[in-house]
Write an enzyme that holds these catalytic residues in place. Structure first.
Site, PDB file in Angstrom:
ATOM      1  N   GLU A 167       0.806  -1.216   0.000  1.00  0.00           N
ATOM      2  CA  GLU A 167       0.000   0.000   0.000  1.00  0.00           C
ATOM      3  C   GLU A 167       0.840   1.268   0.000  1.00  0.00           C
ATOM      4  O   GLU A 167       0.347   2.357   0.300  1.00  0.00           O
ATOM      5  CB  GLU A 167      -0.973  -0.032   1.176  1.00  0.00           C
ATOM      6  CG  GLU A 167      -1.939  -1.213   1.060  1.00  0.00           C
ATOM      7  CD  GLU A 167      -2.988  -1.247   2.148  1.00  0.00           C
ATOM      8  OE1 GLU A 167      -2.938  -0.392   3.061  1.00  0.00           O
ATOM      9  OE2 GLU A 167      -3.861  -2.123   2.087  1.00  0.00           O
TER      10      GLU A 167
ATOM     11  N   LYS B 243     -15.660  -1.385   2.239  1.00  0.00           N
ATOM     12  CA  LYS B 243     -14.932  -1.901   1.080  1.00  0.00           C
ATOM     13  C   LYS B 243     -15.952  -2.445   0.085  1.00  0.00           C
ATOM     14  O   LYS B 243     -16.660  -3.407   0.387  1.00  0.00           O
ATOM     15  CB  LYS B 243     -13.964  -3.013   1.504  1.00  0.00           C
ATOM     16  CG  LYS B 243     -12.799  -2.534   2.363  1.00  0.00           C
ATOM     17  CD  LYS B 243     -11.941  -3.708   2.803  1.00  0.00           C
ATOM     18  CE  LYS B 243     -10.689  -3.259   3.542  1.00  0.00           C
ATOM     19  NZ  LYS B 243      -9.913  -4.405   4.078  1.00  0.00           N
TER      20      LYS B 243
END
Length: 431
Positions: free
Chosen positions: A205, A340
């Site tokens: 990330e 999400k």
């Protein structure tokens, strides 16, 4: 009205070099939409099913041609002829076509790709940016970014147990300034790590992934970086953690093993004690998945101990699922939900989860996955829903920066009506 005339899916790659699904939607008016589905590394066992081919001779079994074919051969014939602006109707039709509680037949990655591409095509048809089409005239709040600047756990090949250590530039007056603050701390952290002789390679990330002596040391070097950048920890910038504790929970013993620290066999109560100690020593404002996704008693204890002053985010705990969230609300567990889109599989269900959270006084954090692409749909979703917070990685890797850049464009477009709440986006805790 603009009728859908074609839906087409293909296999493309995500930021980890793994296949994922891209979908295009075409309409009779010429309006067009495209979307790419993200993929997670640490996934909750209650998430909607991400359909993978399992053919080890192709992409090591991670191909998604079955999901692609499900779009082209099953979903496309079902939704061709729909009005492209009928988002709820299209999503409902796909859910019914799948017919399973977890989208295991067609795959959430197939269904979500279509759901997002339809929204993009509809926004194109009506001539509005996606955030305005989805959110209406009141879509104006830019989210406080939760920037993952040290990666551990399943997101890095290091010895750090906790998955994410984040900075939250809540003291910024605007989103643009929050990005500047975050970038400056990120670069300061690189210098701090370099001076200590530590690795400055980045993880999935975009955060740094050094080997450290403990999870506490990760917080310490971030504090040093905040100060080096000229800011005050606990005033301009706060800290957050995604513990992702299901990744080091031992199901056989029912205990938690912090292998990186050499501490094993910790009970739920001992983990809660550890978090409480860290929150006393550091300006931590948010903890995600502090206990295993099925350790509801542990989550309840954590909420009772620090839930009045720390945002407790349920990711694997709630998996963007309204049934799971409703149970958590009823039991008084956590005070926030991570959103999400691929955990649940349609935009309609995603928006329902955000709405339920807000009605209950929970915060909602719109989130990326560790396997991302150039698709920036979640940036528009964050503004469309006035979610108030977004978690989309660090200040490196284009797959992360794409979301920040889209939010910068949106803020610029909104002009004077743009809102950045900063610390006020944590409205249900005492700060």
């Amino acid at each position: 009205m603009s009728t859908i005339i074609d839906v087409y899916a293909r296999e493309v790659l995500d930021s980890r070099g793994n296949p994922t699904v891209e979908v295009e939607v075409y309409t009779e008016s010429g309006a067009f939409g495209r979307a790419i589905v993200p993929s997670g590394a640490s996934t909750g066992e209650h998430e909607a099913v991400e359909l993978r081919d399992g053919d080890k001779s192709r992409y090591l079994g991670k191909g998604v041609m079955n999901a692609v074919n499900n779009v082209n051969e099953a979903i496309a014939p079902e939704i061709v002829g729909f009005d492209v602006t009928d988002q709820a109707g299209i999503d409902r039709a796909m859910i019914e076509l799948d017919g399973t509680p977890n989208k295991g037949k067609l795959g959430a990655n197939a269904i979500l790709g279509v759901s997002m591409a339809v929204a993009h095509a509809a926004a194109d048809f009506v001539g509005l940016p996606l955030y305005r089409y989805l959110g209406g005239f009141n879509a104006k709040q830019l989210p406080t970014p939760m920037m993952n600047i040290i990666n551990g756990g399943s997101h890095a090949d290091n010895n750090v147990d906790f998955q994410e250590f984040m900075i939250l530039p809540v003291g910024a007056p605007t989103f643009k300034e929050s990005i500047r603050m975050g970038a400056e701390v990120f670069h300061a952290l690189k210098a701090v790590l370099h001076d200590k002789g530590l690795n400055t390679a980045v993880g999935d990330e975009g955060g740094f992934a050094p080997n450290l002596g403990s999870n506490r040391e990760a917080l310490e070097v971030i504090i040093e970086a905040i100060e080096k950048a000229g800011y005050k920890a606990g005033e301009n910038v706060f800290l957050g953690m995604d513990v992702a504790s299901s990744e080091f929970y031992n199901k056989e013993t029912g205990k938690y093993d912090l292998a990186g620290e050499g501490r094993t066999g910790l009970t739920s109560a001992e983990m809660v004690d550890f978090y409480e100690e860290l929150c006393k020593d550091f300006p931590i404002i948010s903890i995600e998945d502090g206990l295993d996704e099925n350790d509801w008693d542990g989550h309840k204890l954590l909420t009772e101990r620090i839930g009045d002053k720390v945002q407790l985010v349920g990711d694997d705990l709630f998996v963007t699922n309204t049934q799971k969230l409703a149970e958590g609300i009823e039991k008084g567990i956590s005070n926030s939900i991570l959103i999400k889109v691929n955990q649940i599989g349609t935009l309609t269900e995603t928006f329902e989860a955000i709405e339920m959270a807000k009605r209950a006084g929970y915060t909602a954090v719109v989130s990326h996955r560790s396997g991302e692409t150039e698709d920036a749909t979640i940036a528009d979703i964050a503004v469309a829903t006035n979610a108030g917070q977004i978690k989309t990685g660090s200040m490196s890797r284009t797959d992360r920066i794409a979301k920040y850049n889209q939010l910068l464009r949106i803020e610029d477009e909104l002009g004077e009506i743009a809102v950045y709440d900063g610390i006020k986006s944590f409205y249900n805790i005492k700060r």
